[in-house]
Write an enzyme that holds these catalytic residues in place. Structure first.
Site, PDB file in Angstrom:
ATOM      1  N   SER A  82       0.792  -1.240   0.000  1.00  0.00           N
ATOM      2  CA  SER A  82       0.000   0.000   0.000  1.00  0.00           C
ATOM      3  C   SER A  82       0.818   1.281   0.000  1.00  0.00           C
ATOM      4  CB  SER A  82      -0.946   0.021   1.198  1.00  0.00           C
ATOM      5  OG  SER A  82      -2.065  -0.758   0.904  1.00  0.00           O
ATOM      6  N   LYS A 133       0.374   3.449  -2.930  1.00  0.00           N
ATOM      7  CA  LYS A 133      -0.785   4.340  -3.080  1.00  0.00           C
ATOM      8  C   LYS A 133      -0.381   5.814  -2.977  1.00  0.00           C
ATOM      9  CE  LYS A 133      -3.801   0.692  -1.438  1.00  0.00           C
ATOM     10  NZ  LYS A 133      -4.467   0.008  -0.335  1.00  0.00           N
ATOM     11  N   TYR A 140      -3.642  -2.355 -10.402  1.00  0.00           N
ATOM     12  CA  TYR A 140      -3.523  -2.175  -8.950  1.00  0.00           C
ATOM     13  C   TYR A 140      -2.667  -3.293  -8.337  1.00  0.00           C
ATOM     14  CZ  TYR A 140      -4.831  -2.175  -4.047  1.00  0.00           C
ATOM     15  OH  TYR A 140      -4.775  -2.186  -2.677  1.00  0.00           O
ATOM     16  N   TYR A 181      -3.670   2.940   7.963  1.00  0.00           N
ATOM     17  CA  TYR A 181      -4.864   2.112   8.174  1.00  0.00           C
ATOM     18  C   TYR A 181      -5.753   2.758   9.220  1.00  0.00           C
ATOM     19  CZ  TYR A 181      -2.037  -1.039   5.436  1.00  0.00           C
ATOM     20  OH  TYR A 181      -1.259  -1.567   4.448  1.00  0.00           O
ATOM     21  N   VAL A 213       1.248  -3.562   3.974  1.00  0.00           N
ATOM     22  CA  VAL A 213       1.264  -4.853   4.681  1.00  0.00           C
ATOM     23  C   VAL A 213       2.547  -5.645   4.444  1.00  0.00           C
ATOM     24  CG1 VAL A 213      -1.244  -5.079   4.834  1.00  0.00           C
ATOM     25  CG2 VAL A 213      -0.029  -6.074   2.884  1.00  0.00           C
TER      26      VAL A 213
END
Ligand code: GLU
Length: 309
Positions: free
Chosen positions: A63, A66, A194, A245, A263
């Site tokens: 992530s 992102k 993605y 998160y 993660v």
């Protein structure tokens, strides 16, 4: 500031935490990493890099990608003259208070994800990048190679395949948003790009250097402008409020820096005007943030006094 001395002290403090927590096991390819790895790198705004521990070992960025896909969409928005407003019509900037892969808010909020760092929001950003570039994951990989100065960065095919094999929930998020008209490209292409973007492998060194523009108020290492200062500020703001998160409040409380975790166990954190850091240790707490990584960043801001607060 003697960066090397500081990060060695931070590493000594955080190393006992390495091995605590759980290595992500939602895909087999991530489960294989040994939990007790720990690395830290700091890149100052002049591009000097300092590291300790496993700081040159590549890991799955997951992530953390992102943050960079959002930056690239904003940067590409300049050349397409759509500015960055376009993306903010399709994704919000509030913490979600729900897990990163949750579906529940999307229905009540008409297919507009709360922020670009939960999976639904990241899928919208990837969709936009696909429209702007024609090949979102390759554009992101090239961007990261340039920003990190490491031409060898690559996708991890096993991780990308594994994501796709276990991709039902991300596909569900994408289909759901498509049903509200919030995707421009077909769902299979959006989720494929993605998964590729999540599978990129980078080290702490690569990520700290590549994230330098966030500490330089939008300037790249060569002094050219990637983002307007206000855009870099916006990314940092969303990192602070939504980047770790469902623990962004706790993170602001303990660390007090804009940060984005993944993660794979990496966390990139920014001290605007000074430096970008990356810490990595694969053991995750219950919210999905690296246990030793969070301890390291906490100790870093304690030692330096460099929280944004
Ligand atoms: N590839 C992961 C997923 O979409 C990203 C997980 C993460 O780092 O948050 O489920």
């Amino acid at each position: 500031m003697d960066y090397q001395a500081v990060i060695e002290e931070v590493a000594a403090h955080a190393r006992p935490y390495a091995g605590q927590g759980q290595v992500a096991d939602y895909i087999p390819a991530l489960e294989r990493v040994s939990a007790d790895r720990f690395g830290i790198a700091v890149a100052d705004i002049d591009g000097k890099v300092y590291g300790a521990g496993d700081w040159e070992v590549p890991f799955s960025v997951q992530s953390i990608s992102k943050t960079f896909s959002l930056a690239l969409v904003m940067a590409q928005g300049h050349s397409s003259h759509s500015g960055d407003d376009e993306i903010w019509r399709r994704v919000g900037r509030e913490p979600s208070g729900t897990p990163f892969n949750s579906l529940v808010q999307l229905e009540a909020e008409n297919g507009i994800p709360r922020n670009p760092f939960i999976n639904a929001g990241a899928l919208v950003v990837t969709d936009r990048l696909l429209t702007l570039t024609g090949d979102a994951s390759t554009a992101l990989l090239h961007f990261l190679r340039e920003e990190s100065g490491n031409p060898d960065l690559a996708f991890d095919q096993a991780v990308a395949d594994s994501e796709a094999d276990h991709g039902d929930r991300n596909a569900a998020l994408a289909h759901f948003m498509a049903s509200f008209g919030n995707l421009e490209n077909p769902v299979p292409s959006v989720i494929e790009h993605y998964f590729w973007q999540c599978s990129i492998e980078m080290s702490c060194r690569d990520l700290a250097v590549a994230g330098g523009f966030l500490a330089r108020h939008g300037l790249r290492a060569d002094g050219s402008r990637l983002l307007e200062a206000r855009e870099a500020k916006r990314i940092n703001a969303v990192m602070l409020t939504c980047g770790t998160y469902d623990a962004a409040g706790e993170f602001a409380y303990r660390v007090g820096l804009p940060a984005k975790s993944g993660v794979g166990g990496g966390i990139v954190a920014v001290v605007p005007g000074r430096c970008t850091l990356c810490v990595w240790s694969p053991g995750l707490d219950a919210r999905g943030n690296s246990v030793a990584g969070a301890a390291a960043l906490d100790h870093f801001t304690t030692l330096t006094g460099w929280s944004v607060f």
